[in-house]
Write a protein that holds these residues in place. Structure first.
Motif, mmCIF file in Angstrom:
data_model
loop_
_atom_site.group_PDB
_atom_site.id
_atom_site.type_symbol
_atom_site.label_atom_id
_atom_site.label_comp_id
_atom_site.label_asym_id
_atom_site.label_seq_id
_atom_site.Cartn_x
_atom_site.Cartn_y
_atom_site.Cartn_z
ATOM 1 N N ALA A 67 0.831 -1.209 0.000
ATOM 2 C CA ALA A 67 0.000 0.000 0.000
ATOM 3 C C ALA A 67 0.867 1.260 0.000
ATOM 4 O O ALA A 67 0.577 2.231 -0.713
ATOM 5 C CB ALA A 67 -0.935 -0.008 1.203
ATOM 6 N N ALA A 68 1.937 1.263 0.802
ATOM 7 C CA ALA A 68 2.796 2.442 0.895
ATOM 8 C C ALA A 68 3.505 2.716 -0.427
ATOM 9 O O ALA A 68 3.649 3.878 -0.843
ATOM 10 C CB ALA A 68 3.817 2.251 2.020
ATOM 11 N N ALA A 69 3.966 1.673 -1.100
ATOM 12 C CA ALA A 69 4.642 1.862 -2.384
ATOM 13 C C ALA A 69 3.664 2.391 -3.441
ATOM 14 O O ALA A 69 4.012 3.281 -4.227
ATOM 15 C CB ALA A 69 5.261 0.551 -2.842
ATOM 16 N N CYS A 70 2.455 1.860 -3.457
ATOM 17 C CA CYS A 70 1.455 2.340 -4.415
ATOM 18 C C CYS A 70 1.084 3.798 -4.122
ATOM 19 O O CYS A 70 0.940 4.612 -5.044
ATOM 20 C CB CYS A 70 0.213 1.453 -4.370
ATOM 21 S SG CYS A 70 0.450 -0.196 -5.062
ATOM 22 N N TRP A 91 4.204 10.662 -6.602
ATOM 23 C CA TRP A 91 5.170 11.073 -7.625
ATOM 24 C C TRP A 91 4.458 11.461 -8.919
ATOM 25 O O TRP A 91 4.847 12.419 -9.577
ATOM 26 C CB TRP A 91 6.161 9.945 -7.883
ATOM 27 C CG TRP A 91 7.221 9.821 -6.820
ATOM 28 C CD1 TRP A 91 7.784 10.822 -6.099
ATOM 29 C CD2 TRP A 91 7.846 8.614 -6.382
ATOM 30 N NE1 TRP A 91 8.723 10.321 -5.234
ATOM 31 C CE2 TRP A 91 8.784 8.967 -5.386
ATOM 32 C CE3 TRP A 91 7.712 7.266 -6.726
ATOM 33 C CZ2 TRP A 91 9.585 8.030 -4.738
ATOM 34 C CZ3 TRP A 91 8.507 6.334 -6.084
ATOM 35 C CH2 TRP A 91 9.430 6.711 -5.099
ATOM 36 N N ARG A 92 3.421 10.727 -9.263
ATOM 37 C CA ARG A 92 2.662 11.056 -10.472
ATOM 38 C C ARG A 92 2.013 12.432 -10.343
ATOM 39 O O ARG A 92 2.041 13.231 -11.282
ATOM 40 C CB ARG A 92 1.606 9.976 -10.724
ATOM 41 C CG ARG A 92 0.773 10.204 -11.997
ATOM 42 C CD ARG A 92 -0.248 9.090 -12.155
ATOM 43 N NE ARG A 92 -1.132 9.013 -10.990
ATOM 44 C CZ ARG A 92 -1.887 7.961 -10.699
ATOM 45 N NH1 ARG A 92 -1.867 6.890 -11.473
ATOM 46 N NH2 ARG A 92 -2.659 7.958 -9.621
ATOM 47 N N MET A 93 1.443 12.720 -9.188
ATOM 48 C CA MET A 93 0.813 14.028 -8.966
ATOM 49 C C MET A 93 1.838 15.154 -9.050
ATOM 50 O O MET A 93 1.498 16.292 -9.427
ATOM 51 C CB MET A 93 0.129 14.055 -7.605
ATOM 52 C CG MET A 93 -1.146 13.222 -7.537
ATOM 53 S SD MET A 93 -1.960 13.387 -5.919
ATOM 54 C CE MET A 93 -2.363 15.130 -5.924
ATOM 55 N N TYR A 136 -5.223 3.627 -6.056
ATOM 56 C CA TYR A 136 -4.362 4.722 -6.487
ATOM 57 C C TYR A 136 -4.308 4.876 -7.999
ATOM 58 O O TYR A 136 -3.522 5.684 -8.511
ATOM 59 C CB TYR A 136 -2.952 4.519 -5.908
ATOM 60 C CG TYR A 136 -2.938 4.599 -4.396
ATOM 61 C CD1 TYR A 136 -3.078 5.815 -3.749
ATOM 62 C CD2 TYR A 136 -2.833 3.451 -3.620
ATOM 63 C CE1 TYR A 136 -3.088 5.895 -2.352
ATOM 64 C CE2 TYR A 136 -2.842 3.517 -2.233
ATOM 65 C CZ TYR A 136 -2.971 4.746 -1.607
ATOM 66 O OH TYR A 136 -2.993 4.814 -0.236
ATOM 67 N N GLY A 137 -5.131 4.124 -8.708
ATOM 68 C CA GLY A 137 -5.223 4.268 -10.159
ATOM 69 C C GLY A 137 -3.927 3.981 -10.884
ATOM 70 O O GLY A 137 -3.539 4.716 -11.804
ATOM 71 N N LEU A 138 -3.268 2.906 -10.506
ATOM 72 C CA LEU A 138 -1.959 2.574 -11.082
ATOM 73 C C LEU A 138 -2.061 1.421 -12.061
ATOM 74 O O LEU A 138 -2.843 0.477 -11.866
ATOM 75 C CB LEU A 138 -0.980 2.185 -9.969
ATOM 76 C CG LEU A 138 -0.668 3.257 -8.921
ATOM 77 C CD1 LEU A 138 0.197 2.655 -7.818
ATOM 78 C CD2 LEU A 138 0.039 4.458 -9.556
ATOM 79 N N ALA A 139 -1.262 1.486 -13.109
ATOM 80 C CA ALA A 139 -1.145 0.353 -14.026
ATOM 81 C C ALA A 139 -0.415 -0.780 -13.316
ATOM 82 O O ALA A 139 0.571 -0.538 -12.611
ATOM 83 C CB ALA A 139 -0.375 0.767 -15.274
ATOM 84 N N PRO A 140 -0.875 -2.018 -13.448
ATOM 85 C CA PRO A 140 -0.225 -3.138 -12.743
ATOM 86 C C PRO A 140 1.256 -3.273 -13.061
ATOM 87 O O PRO A 140 2.028 -3.745 -12.210
ATOM 88 C CB PRO A 140 -1.016 -4.357 -13.239
ATOM 89 C CG PRO A 140 -2.348 -3.803 -13.627
ATOM 90 C CD PRO A 140 -2.068 -2.450 -14.192
ATOM 91 N N GLY A 141 1.659 -2.853 -14.248
ATOM 92 C CA GLY A 141 3.057 -2.966 -14.626
ATOM 93 C C GLY A 141 3.995 -2.096 -13.815
ATOM 94 O O GLY A 141 5.221 -2.255 -13.884
#
Length: 429
Positions: free
Chosen positions: A237-240, A246-248, A281-286
């Protein structure tokens, strides 16, 4: 339960095996506290019943291959074989004390409260024969008897380490609640341009009294309980969450790798945890990579394969960490949906001067490339190592020479596209 003579014979044979083992062997001398008082107050039948039940409880603490004997009176002797760490030895001693602390039943149904004291001697540090180990364990047990309901190592330095380990283990729940854990990140770089291509998230414990504690001191303790699953879930969870931050900030993202323990790999909620964090967090699985070691597969390779196949189908990358130090690397590469091989640092350390290490690394790189896998060399600590790996065709490297683990706030420059900063070699943690 073994007699004294049978224990000596079996223990002697075990210690011969121990000479060729990298794991720990230890002799534990267990003495029931105030047993004479039980005999005098409740009679010998009650005392005998207590000892029989104590033997059964100790037997349940042991694993197959360990030895148990009663040496007369109220003393038991245990030989623990092939134990992975000193922390694990302490955990077994703690489990034995906890088992013996539970009330016993006298023949008339009365409850008997009892405790024990345990002395621990390590082979070969504290003795190379059964008699020498017994003498050392006896000395340690005398120290334990002064406190009662406790254990002591013959090596006093280990008592200090054990006390700290118990303190840390007892604080896990509070540390999770008070948000004392954090992630530091170490970059992975391509060997051609030295540009960042990924990050590994490394768990740290920011302890209020002891400062920053590295995982080698607490992960083994967490694995003794369900705390390792909670820590693993927190790390995911913390990494995501950090990737989203970083994206923001407008930074280019690279995949972040997280280490997964064997116990967490067996957690039936792992897939749901990963999916939930990616969605939240709306992240791509990759952008997420899970690193596993070969020890994760020893107990149940089919179960591990099922979980990893589902994670890979989701789009999460799977890395095989510490490759070359495990049990059956080639079969695991064939059976499991591995995306990346990480060559263990022990093969990189002397790659520039040891022909055997260089050949092992070269063959691993060739194998990985032939199977269409990425390959990462860990523990790169010099320019000479980096250049040798580049010439061998290694695509990615990780180590203190290019980047030291750092808090998230220090990673922005790397994600902004900077080349790897040069840093002096150091010992990795």
């Amino acid at each position: 339960m073994a007699s004294r003579r049978r224990f000596y014979d079996s223990a002697g044979a075990k210690l011969l095996q121990a000479r060729h083992s990298r794991n720990h062997y230890a002799l534990l001398l267990v003495d029931m506290d105030r047993f004479k008082h039980v005999n005098e107050r409740l009679g010998h039948l009650a005392g005998d019943a207590l000892l029989q039940e104590a033997a059964g409880r100790l037997r349940r603490v042991l694993r197959d291959g360990d030895l148990l004997a009663r040496f007369g009176g109220d003393e038991f002797v245990l030989l623990l074989c092939e134990v992975g760490s000193e922390e694990r030895l302490a955990a077994v001693a703690g489990s034995a004390l906890a088992a013996l602390r539970q009330p016993f039943s006298a023949p008339d149904g009365a409850a008997i409260s009892a405790t024990a004291s345990i002395g621990i001697a390590l082979y070969p540090r504290d003795g190379q024969s059964v008699d020498a180990l017994l003498a050392s364990a006896g000395s340690a047990m005398d120290n334990a008897k002064a406190a009662r309901d406790s254990y002591r190592f013959h090596d006093m330095a280990l008592n200090l380490s054990s006390a700290r380990s118990l303190e840390l283990q007892g604080r896990f729940e509070l540390a999770m609640r008070d948000d004392e854990f954090c992630l530091h990140y170490q970059g992975k770089f391509d060997t051609a341009r030295r540009h960042i291509v990924g990050l590994e998230a490394l768990l740290r414990w920011d302890h209020p009294q002891h400062g920053l504690i590295f995982p080698n001191e607490f992960i083994g303790l967490a694995e003794e309980t369900q705390a390792i699953i909670a820590l693993g879930n927190w790390s995911i969870a913390a990494a995501c969450r950090q990737l989203a931050q970083w994206r923001m900030a407008g930074l280019a993202l690279v995949p972040v790798a997280i280490n997964i323990s064997a116990r967490q790999l067996r957690d039936p909620q792992l897939l749901a945890t990963v999916t939930r964090c990616l969605d939240r967090y709306g992240l791509a699985p990759g952008l997420l990579e899970l690193e596993v070691t070969e020890s994760c597969f020893i107990d149940d390779i089919s179960q591990a394969k099922d979980v990893l196949v589902r994670l890979r189908a989701l789009g999460v990358a799977i890395s095989l960490d510490d490759y070359g130090t495990g049990y059956s690397g080639l079969s695991h590469i064939k059976m499991l949906p591995i995306h990346t091989l990480k060559i263990d640092r022990s093969f990189i350390r002397d790659i520039a001067i040891d022909r055997n290490d260089a050949m092992i690394v070269a063959s691993t790189i060739a194998l990985a490339r032939g199977l269409g896998l990425q390959v990462v060399a860990e523990g790169v600590e010099s320019g000479e190592q980096l250049e040798r790996l580049r010439r061998l065709g290694c695509q990615q490297v990780q180590g203190f020479y290019l980047h030291r683990p750092a808090p998230a706030a220090s990673i922005g420059a790397l994600l902004a596209g900077a080349a790897a900063p040069h840093s002096s070699p150091a010992t990795a943690m």
